[in-house]
Design a protein around this motif. Structure first.
Motif, PDB file in Angstrom:
ATOM      1  N   UNK A   1       0.807  -1.229   0.000  1.00 29.19           N
ATOM      2  CA  UNK A   1       0.000   0.000   0.000  1.00 29.19           C
ATOM      3  C   UNK A   1       0.837   1.274   0.000  1.00 29.19           C
ATOM      4  N   UNK A   2       2.069   1.205   0.547  1.00 26.97           N
ATOM      5  CA  UNK A   2       2.916   2.406   0.507  1.00 26.97           C
ATOM      6  C   UNK A   2       3.160   2.818  -0.943  1.00 26.97           C
ATOM      7  N   UNK A   3       3.434   1.829  -1.810  1.00 24.18           N
ATOM      8  CA  UNK A   3       3.733   2.151  -3.192  1.00 24.18           C
ATOM      9  C   UNK A   3       2.475   2.571  -3.964  1.00 24.18           C
TER      10      UNK A   3
ATOM     11  N   UNK B   1      -6.048   8.260  -0.030  1.00 18.11           N
ATOM     12  CA  UNK B   1      -4.939   8.412   0.933  1.00 18.11           C
ATOM     13  C   UNK B   1      -5.122   7.528   2.160  1.00 18.11           C
ATOM     14  N   UNK B   2      -4.014   6.992   2.645  1.00 20.44           N
ATOM     15  CA  UNK B   2      -4.008   6.109   3.809  1.00 20.44           C
ATOM     16  C   UNK B   2      -3.440   6.871   4.989  1.00 20.44           C
TER      17      UNK B   2
ATOM     18  N   UNK C   1      -2.772  12.530   7.202  1.00 22.83           N
ATOM     19  CA  UNK C   1      -3.386  11.869   6.046  1.00 22.83           C
ATOM     20  C   UNK C   1      -2.609  12.294   4.806  1.00 22.83           C
ATOM     21  N   UNK C   2      -1.450  11.660   4.573  1.00 26.43           N
ATOM     22  CA  UNK C   2      -0.609  12.064   3.437  1.00 26.43           C
ATOM     23  C   UNK C   2      -1.235  11.678   2.104  1.00 26.43           C
ATOM     24  N   UNK C   3      -0.972  12.471   1.093  1.00 25.39           N
ATOM     25  CA  UNK C   3      -1.448  12.141  -0.239  1.00 25.39           C
ATOM     26  C   UNK C   3      -0.724  10.928  -0.815  1.00 25.39           C
ATOM     27  N   UNK C   4       0.537  10.748  -0.423  1.00 30.06           N
ATOM     28  CA  UNK C   4       1.328   9.625  -0.937  1.00 30.06           C
ATOM     29  C   UNK C   4       2.085   8.972   0.214  1.00 30.06           C
ATOM     30  N   UNK C   5       2.180   7.631   0.153  1.00 31.26           N
ATOM     31  CA  UNK C   5       3.052   6.876   1.051  1.00 31.26           C
ATOM     32  C   UNK C   5       3.889   5.974   0.160  1.00 31.26           C
ATOM     33  N   UNK C   6       5.195   6.191   0.166  1.00 35.33           N
ATOM     34  CA  UNK C   6       6.058   5.490  -0.771  1.00 35.33           C
ATOM     35  C   UNK C   6       7.152   4.749  -0.017  1.00 35.33           C
ATOM     36  N   UNK C   7       7.612   3.636  -0.599  1.00 36.96           N
ATOM     37  CA  UNK C   7       8.664   2.822  -0.004  1.00 36.96           C
ATOM     38  C   UNK C   7       9.518   2.252  -1.134  1.00 36.96           C
ATOM     39  N   UNK C   8      10.496   2.985  -1.611  1.00 35.70           N
ATOM     40  CA  UNK C   8      11.328   2.508  -2.716  1.00 35.70           C
ATOM     41  C   UNK C   8      12.132   1.273  -2.317  1.00 35.70           C
TER      42      UNK C   8
ATOM     43  N   UNK D   1       7.241  10.836  19.740  1.00 33.88           N
ATOM     44  CA  UNK D   1       6.004  11.450  20.222  1.00 33.88           C
ATOM     45  C   UNK D   1       5.844  12.882  19.729  1.00 33.88           C
ATOM     46  N   UNK D   2       6.939  13.522  19.344  1.00 34.73           N
ATOM     47  CA  UNK D   2       6.867  14.882  18.821  1.00 34.73           C
ATOM     48  C   UNK D   2       6.406  14.853  17.369  1.00 34.73           C
ATOM     49  N   UNK D   3       6.133  16.030  16.819  1.00 38.99           N
ATOM     50  CA  UNK D   3       5.488  16.125  15.503  1.00 38.99           C
ATOM     51  C   UNK D   3       6.502  16.133  14.361  1.00 38.99           C
ATOM     52  N   UNK D   4       7.459  15.210  14.387  1.00 40.05           N
ATOM     53  CA  UNK D   4       8.489  15.165  13.360  1.00 40.05           C
ATOM     54  C   UNK D   4       7.974  14.613  12.036  1.00 40.05           C
ATOM     55  N   UNK D   5       7.009  13.717  12.067  1.00 44.44           N
ATOM     56  CA  UNK D   5       6.591  13.009  10.855  1.00 44.44           C
ATOM     57  C   UNK D   5       5.424  13.656  10.125  1.00 44.44           C
ATOM     58  N   UNK D   6       4.364  14.111  10.763  1.00 46.17           N
ATOM     59  CA  UNK D   6       3.123  14.425  10.058  1.00 46.17           C
ATOM     60  C   UNK D   6       3.278  15.405   8.897  1.00 46.17           C
ATOM     61  N   UNK D   7       2.682  15.034   7.775  1.00 50.29           N
ATOM     62  CA  UNK D   7       2.592  15.890   6.598  1.00 50.29           C
ATOM     63  C   UNK D   7       1.379  15.471   5.784  1.00 50.29           C
ATOM     64  N   UNK D   8       0.808  16.414   5.056  1.00 55.32           N
ATOM     65  CA  UNK D   8      -0.294  16.099   4.150  1.00 55.32           C
ATOM     66  C   UNK D   8       0.205  15.709   2.770  1.00 55.32           C
ATOM     67  N   UNK D   9       1.506  15.748   2.561  1.00 55.92           N
ATOM     68  CA  UNK D   9       2.053  15.505   1.228  1.00 55.92           C
ATOM     69  C   UNK D   9       2.577  14.070   1.076  1.00 55.92           C
ATOM     70  N   UNK D  10       3.871  13.825   1.327  1.00 55.34           N
ATOM     71  CA  UNK D  10       4.448  12.510   1.064  1.00 55.34           C
ATOM     72  C   UNK D  10       5.189  11.971   2.273  1.00 55.34           C
ATOM     73  N   UNK D  11       4.855  10.745   2.682  1.00 58.28           N
ATOM     74  CA  UNK D  11       5.622   9.994   3.669  1.00 58.28           C
ATOM     75  C   UNK D  11       6.458   8.950   2.934  1.00 58.28           C
ATOM     76  N   UNK D  12       7.703   8.787   3.364  1.00 61.52           N
ATOM     77  CA  UNK D  12       8.587   7.834   2.707  1.00 61.52           C
ATOM     78  C   UNK D  12       9.224   6.916   3.742  1.00 61.52           C
TER      79      UNK D  12
END
Length: 453
Positions: free
Chosen positions: A24-26, A33-34, A46-53, A79-90
């Motif tokens: 599902x990441x790819x 969106x997942x 709720x990122x638009x893309x989740x990718x795992x090359x 626990x801090x907000x390092x990851x969240x984005x509405x764009x792309x998670x990799x």
């Protein structure tokens, strides 16, 4: 099948499940969106893309072509907000995973590796990590990016063992750096919060495999506070926990040993947390009875002693979820904060049952390390994951700040860029390197943009 065998089987099943779930990441960019959540559920997006090359070349191309914000994600244990984005998670989990040991006692390790998966392959090649944290589910990249640490007054955080690393810049190019090659980038990238680019591998200084004898002993908190400095000076790894509304805590002391693997009966920490929650639910309105019950029970507990290879003795399974705030205070004065935190907790927050955790970490020279030029005492407070942590954390944080604390980058805190700049002599140096590597802010989500602009 013994408990270690069951854990190994469970780990294999988890890894197979994760591998199966990576598809599902790819495909996420072509479907609805997942959503993503961290381990505790306190951060989500709720990122638009989740990718795992699955290759470095594909990773470089993804980074070069990315539009909007691109944020790396590991195991979700921050626990801090390092990851969240509405764009792309990799994710780096599909890249080839490797542990290549060298004759000088170092090893080159893929950044997407999990800490808990490194012990066995390193041991097979005659090496071991110098130290480990008390949770080993984190990805190596995430642990090093946030200056994750174990405990030991003469041992630095994990990032202090980095000799070399490979970074994918915002334009997709690969860059290698070390203390002698691109030293400014190296000083910034050893603790970088994912704000410079994506690290694909690290070369870490390691040591020979070793066994640890771990001794856990329940004691009155006054005795612990009076003796803990001496324990930290005499033993390799030392930490202690205070159990709220009990007057009691326990020390964990570890030393290298030649003894064979063995263990006395051990208290399951997950069962212990559930028990503390039950006692809280039953007796929170009567703190004196609560303390009498807890202290009487804890005084009856036997000392625990276990001997095991280092990588099996450091970490414990944490299945009871929580949110956490942790600050690193100067060792010379940091213990003074513990009594103040205890007083605030037991005066105003009878609903708290998670222990206060205290560890020791040696100072280093890394620009954004919370241990920069400071031997430290780390103090962590926790709240059950489904309960509102903010009133308690907001009451404790001023005490930690007053005593000169710097927050753990992966834990909750309320400091802004102006307050943080005052605590880091090389803050502007980091910002300059960051801007040069990523001039458009491709790796900055709202939280990091607030810190670095």
């Amino acid at each position: 099948m013994g408990s270690l065998g069951r854990r190994a089987l469970l780990r294999q099943l988890v890894h197979l499940s994760l591998a199966a779930s990576l598809a599902p990441w790819q495909l996420a960019q072509a479907r609805k969106p997942i959503g993503w959540k961290n381990w505790s559920g306190s951060q989500s997006c709720l990122p638009q893309r989740r990718v795992a090359p699955d290759t470095i070349v594909a990773l470089q191309q993804l980074v070069a072509d990315a539009r909007g914000t691109l944020r790396p994600v590991g195991s979700g244990h921050s626990f801090s907000a390092l990851v969240p984005t509405d764009d792309t998670l990799i994710s780096l989990a599909r890249l080839p995973q490797f542990v290549n040991c060298h004759a000088d006692g170092s090893a080159t390790i893929s950044a997407g590796s999990r800490l808990g998966d490194l012990g066995a392959p390193l041991a097979e090649q005659g090496q071991a990590l110098i130290n480990m944290p008390d949770i080993d589910e984190q990805s190596l990249a995430g642990a090093l990016a946030t200056a994750t640490h174990g405990t030991g007054a003469t041992i630095g955080c994990l990032s202090s063992f980095i000799q070399r690393l490979t970074l994918v810049k915002a334009d997709g190019e690969l860059l290698q750096c070390s203390a002698t090659e691109q030293p400014d980038i190296f000083n910034a990238a050893r603790v970088h919060l994912g704000a410079l680019g994506l690290v694909t591998d690290f070369r870490l200084q390691n040591t020979q495999p070793y066994h640890l004898v771990r001794t856990t002993e329940w004691r009155p908190i006054e005795d612990i506070l009076a003796t803990i400095d001496g324990l930290a000076d005499r033993h390799r790894n030392v930490e202690f926990y205070y159990i709220p509304f009990s007057g009691m805590g326990f020390t964990d002391v570890q030393d290298i040993t030649d003894a064979h693997t063995s263990s006395t009966d051990k208290l399951d920490q997950n069962d212990g947390a559930e028990t503390l929650k039950q006692i809280r639910d039953w007796l929170s309105a009567t703190p004196r009875i609560r303390e009498l019950v807890l202290s009487s029970y804890m005084k009856s507990l036997d000392k625990e002693v276990s001997v095991a290879p280092s990588w099996q003795n450091y970490a414990t399974e944490r299945n009871v979820r929580f949110n956490e705030m942790e600050y690193h205070l100067p060792r010379a004065t940091g213990l003074n904060a513990v009594a103040e935190i205890r007083a605030v907790l037991e005066r105003h927050f009878p609903e708290v049952f998670f222990p206060i955790e205290v560890r020791f970490v040696k100072g280093d020279d890394i620009w954004l390390s919370p241990f920069h030029q400071q031997d430290s005492i780390s103090i962590a407070v926790h709240r059950f994951f489904s309960e509102d942590y903010r009133p308690y954390f907001n009451a404790v944080e001023p005490i930690l700040i007053k005593h000169g604390g710097r927050p753990h980058w992966g834990k909750l805190n309320n400091l802004d860029r102006h307050q943080l700049r005052q605590r880091y002599p090389h803050w502007q140096d980091f910002c300059d390197v960051r801007a040069a590597l990523d001039p458009t802010g491709k790796f900055l989500n709202p939280y990091l943009r607030g810190l670095f602009g």
